[in-house]
Design an enzyme around this catalytic site. Structure first.
Site, PDB file in Angstrom:
ATOM      1  N   HIS A   1       0.814  -1.216   0.000  1.00  0.00           N
ATOM      2  CA  HIS A   1       0.000   0.000   0.000  1.00  0.00           C
ATOM      3  C   HIS A   1       0.846   1.265   0.000  1.00  0.00           C
ATOM      4  O   HIS A   1       0.336   2.352  -0.288  1.00  0.00           O
ATOM      5  CB  HIS A   1      -0.997  -0.002   1.165  1.00  0.00           C
ATOM      6  CG  HIS A   1      -0.413   0.283   2.514  1.00  0.00           C
ATOM      7  ND1 HIS A   1      -0.077  -0.699   3.418  1.00  0.00           N
ATOM      8  CD2 HIS A   1      -0.126   1.453   3.131  1.00  0.00           C
ATOM      9  CE1 HIS A   1       0.381  -0.139   4.518  1.00  0.00           C
ATOM     10  NE2 HIS A   1       0.361   1.164   4.373  1.00  0.00           N
TER      11      HIS A   1
ATOM     12  N   ASP B   1       0.087  -7.603   1.584  1.00  0.00           N
ATOM     13  CA  ASP B   1       0.504  -6.205   1.627  1.00  0.00           C
ATOM     14  C   ASP B   1       2.028  -6.068   1.625  1.00  0.00           C
ATOM     15  O   ASP B   1       2.596  -5.292   2.392  1.00  0.00           O
ATOM     16  CB  ASP B   1      -0.090  -5.496   2.848  1.00  0.00           C
ATOM     17  CG  ASP B   1      -0.007  -3.978   2.722  1.00  0.00           C
ATOM     18  OD1 ASP B   1       0.126  -3.484   1.590  1.00  0.00           O
ATOM     19  OD2 ASP B   1      -0.054  -3.288   3.755  1.00  0.00           O
TER      20      ASP B   1
ATOM     21  N   SER C   1       4.744   2.551   7.797  1.00  0.00           N
ATOM     22  CA  SER C   1       4.352   1.380   7.007  1.00  0.00           C
ATOM     23  C   SER C   1       5.507   0.893   6.141  1.00  0.00           C
ATOM     24  O   SER C   1       6.139   1.671   5.429  1.00  0.00           O
ATOM     25  CB  SER C   1       3.172   1.726   6.102  1.00  0.00           C
ATOM     26  OG  SER C   1       1.977   1.778   6.815  1.00  0.00           O
TER      27      SER C   1
END
Length: 491
Positions: free
Chosen positions: A118, A148, A222
């Site tokens: 993402h 992911d 992230s």
């Protein structure tokens, strides 16, 4: 970060504990059970953690930008006029959207970097910023939305620092961990916490098995690494629970035991190649376990077999309960997709099933998950000859039943390949209605015995009551043939 309440990985009280005075610090923090300082460890790892910057060109569809007037007498009036004049006119225009995330180098020689999918999803340009201030353009090697994860490649102009991938399956709840990332675009930031839990399912994908940590992580973290105290990556920081977007001490990382195989496949093939069993499954509830004569609720109940799939030869049948796959226990339904996907395509594995109360071991050769969509679609569209004309209806367990024929298929739009006893009505106050059984559903089996007429259903229910059973296990087919199991109380 992901555009949901789950963001990237979490909380700062452990850092505060490290700063507390010795007089008030708990005994375990002063002992060898917890790090007094992580300075030496962090110093050797910071250079391997990178800031990932992406940009994406998005057309605005030719819409004019709304003009915001400057305050009366503003000295910036000319600037406002020029700014909005440049943005007027006909035709579509593009605007650039930027985002930030983190990543880490796992192969210095090849310039291989791991991050979250993402972070780079939809990006037109990807730039990697290193701790020394240098920047390199990156190309996308491969990405996997289900876990992911994404793999990037840069062309090093000088030696890079890499970090090793460790074994997440040996970590324990309470172990110290350290996160390094790029929160809010601030650059390399170190936080310390513990492993709060393992095996978390946050409903973000089919293979959820997250490490939960309280190491403070925020927007921009992230894709960054979660280290053990040996400096090995044991997780990739992916999501946090946060009402405000900031860390509240509940964050999640993809464990390396899941990530390593995905990373290797992305590097080798540019895509994933997951194992596929070719079954549709559902949870084993306490009621289903009781109906099957099992000691307790465990495993994955096979609700259907994909036509043309790896087990479409009778090796595994609807109604089987898979309790062990290739030497790994399947304690709950969600365990099976993950262990199957982690297995190589074409591998022959032993699968332990419970069939009609008896434990058996069958040998299965896995197919490829990425080839499954076409077969699953064809499976729902198959046709077979129609059945004979219907017999009279009967009422059983709050359901009105009839034998399935041409008229019934037309009335309820039931596929030609569905066979069994059609339910024409359901008493809204019955146990069947409580289980969301509806007119148009077709009873295929009761207690793992095929039924073709309403009289078959009556006989099976009577036999179950005589055996002292409290629940009847029904295999139901939907109108397009998709199977599911439900239990209906017979009191």
């Amino acid at each position: 970060m992901r555009p949901v309440r789950f963001r990237a990985v979490t909380a700062a009280f452990a850092a505060a504990m490290l700063l507390a005075s010795p007089a008030v610090m708990p005994a375990y923090a002063q002992s060898n059970n917890g790090p007094a300082s992580v300075a030496d460890l962090a110093e050797g790892l910071l250079d391997a953690v990178v800031n990932i910057s992406t940009s994406q060109n998005i057309g605005d569809g030719g819409r004019a930008q709304p003009r915001m007037p400057a305050p009366d007498g503003s000295p910036f009036q000319d600037f406002f006029d020029e700014f909005f004049r440049d943005r007027q006119g006909d035709g579509p225009r593009n605007r650039k959207v930027s985002s930030l995330g983190s990543g880490f180098v796992i192969d210095a020689e090849e310039g291989i970097i791991v991050t979250n999918n993402h972070v780079i999803d939809g990006a037109d340009d990807i730039e990697v910023n290193f701790a020394d201030g240098s920047k390199l353009k990156a190309e996308l090697v491969g990405a996997d939305s289900k876990t992911d994860l994404a793999v990037l490649k840069v062309e090093p102009v000088k030696p890079l620092t890499e970090v090793p991938l460790g074994k997440s399956d040996v970590i324990r709840i309470g172990d110290w961990v350290m996160a390094i990332g790029n929160p809010f675009g601030l650059g390399g930031t170190v936080t310390v916490g513990i492993i709060s839990a393992r095996g978390r399912d946050i409903n973000s994908g089919p293979y959820d098995n997250f490490i939960q940590t309280d190491a403070a992580i925020n927007r921009g973290n992230s894709g960054g690494p979660l280290f053990n105290m040996n400096g090995e990556v044991i997780g990739i920081n992916t999501a946090i629970i946060s009402p405000s977007g900031g860390s509240i001490g509940i964050g999640f990382a993809v464990p390396t035991e899941l990530a390593v195989n995905v990373i290797d496949q992305l590097r080798e093939f540019g895509e994933t190649r997951r194992g596929w069993l070719g079954v549709r499954i559902q949870p084993v509830t306490d009621e289903i376990a009781e109906s099957l004569g099992m000691d307790g609720a465990k495993g994955a109940l096979v609700a259907g077999v994909i036509r043309g799939g790896p087990v479409d030869d009778g090796t595994i049948e609807p109604g089987d309960v898979i309790i062990r796959f290739d030497g790994k226990d399947v304690d709950a339904m969600r365990d099976l997709p993950r262990v199957v996907a982690e297995s190589p395509v074409g591998k022959a594995v032993d699968v332990v099933i419970i069939r009609k109360g008896e434990e058996q071991t069958v040998k299965v050769t896995l197919g490829r998950l990425e080839d499954s969509d076409q077969l699953a679609s064809a499976d729902a569209d198959g046709t077979d000859p129609d059945l004979d004309e219907a017999l009279e209806t009967v009422d059983v367990l709050g359901m009105t039943l009839a034998e399935l024929n041409d008229e019934g298929r037309q009335e309820f739009a039931i596929s030609d390949d569905v066979e069994g006893v059609v339910i024409t009505a359901v008493d809204p106050d019955s146990a069947a209605a409580d289980k969301r059984i509806e007119p148009g559903d077709v009873i295929v089996e009761i207690a793992q015995e095929t039924v073709m007429t309403p009289q078959d259903v009556e006989e099976r229910i009577a036999a179950l009551k005589q055996d002292g059973r409290r629940n009847a296990l029904l295999m139901l087919a939907g109108r397009t043939g998709e199977l599911r199991f439900v239990t209906v109380r017979m009191d």
